[in-house]
Scaffold this motif. Structure first.
Motif: not given
Length: 209
Positions: A1-3, A27-30, A48-52, A57-63
């Motif tokens: 998991x990408x953190x 690519x990370x959604x923000x 900071x990343x949360x992998x969903x 699909x596998x999506x990254x969400x960045x903060x």
């Protein structure tokens, strides 16, 4: 998991960013607020990343801020709130203010956010009121956040202006970004703007890009 991601901003938009990490683009959604905090393309950034992980699909969400990621995780645990809606919420309200709205059970403030109805707002308050203490500058023991909450009437004006911009063809993320830019230009302590003035200044900001 990408953190987390640490690299160069390759491409960014109000909805997503591509970070070049050692020649690999992630690519990370923000949220709109993380977008505001990002440097220009070609510059170094840390997210900071949360992998969903979903079935298809596998999506990254960045903060930009750790507290924003923590609130994201709390929000998506509430029934009816998915990752995209959680980002929309975080685009429209700051960490401290959201914590105050939740602990104060300010349903009016929460329903001013796009995509949040009354029942969802009530669920957020009931399920998260005891979980948001200590996030950001907020401290339940000290009686609230260090930041000042936006009055309900002003929040309604912002929500109406967002809706008007969306009806004009702008994305929700772009609309919030333009309106936050207008907010940042206002002098501290100045009177809140009416919907029409918010819309006029936001459109002027968008035309200047």
């Amino acid at each position: 998991m990408i953190a987390s991601l640490s690299g160069l901003v390759l491409v960014k938009s109000p909805n997503a960013v591509i970070v070049d990490v050692g020649g690999v683009g992630y690519e990370a959604f923000i949220s709109g607020r993380t977008y505001d905090a990002l440097p220009e393309t070609g510059h170094a950034c840390f997210l900071h990343v949360q992998t969903v992980v979903r079935e298809d699909a596998i999506h990254l969400f960045g903060f930009h801020a750790k507290e924003e990621k923590e609130l994201f995780l709390l929000l998506i645990a509430v029934a009816g709130i998915g990752p995209r809606l959680a980002l929309t919420v975080l685009s429209g309200i700051g960490v401290d203010e959201l914590c105050r709205a939740i602990t104060g059970k300010d349903v009016v403030r929460l329903t001013a956010l796009p995509g949040i109805g009354k029942k969802t707002a009530q669920r957020i308050c009931v399920e998260l009121a005891e979980k948001v203490g200590g996030l950001g500058g907020f401290s339940a023991d000290e009686g609230g956040p260090r930041a000042t909450s936006i009055p309900a009437g002003e929040a309604d004006a912002m929500a109406d202006a967002v809706s008007a911009l969306i009806n004009l063809g702008y994305s929700q993320a772009t609309a919030w970004q333009a309106l936050r830019a207008v907010e940042q230009q206002l002098a501290e302590g100045s009177a809140p703007l009416a919907v029409e003035e918010l819309l006029r200044q936001a459109l002027r900001s968008l035309a200047a890009r």
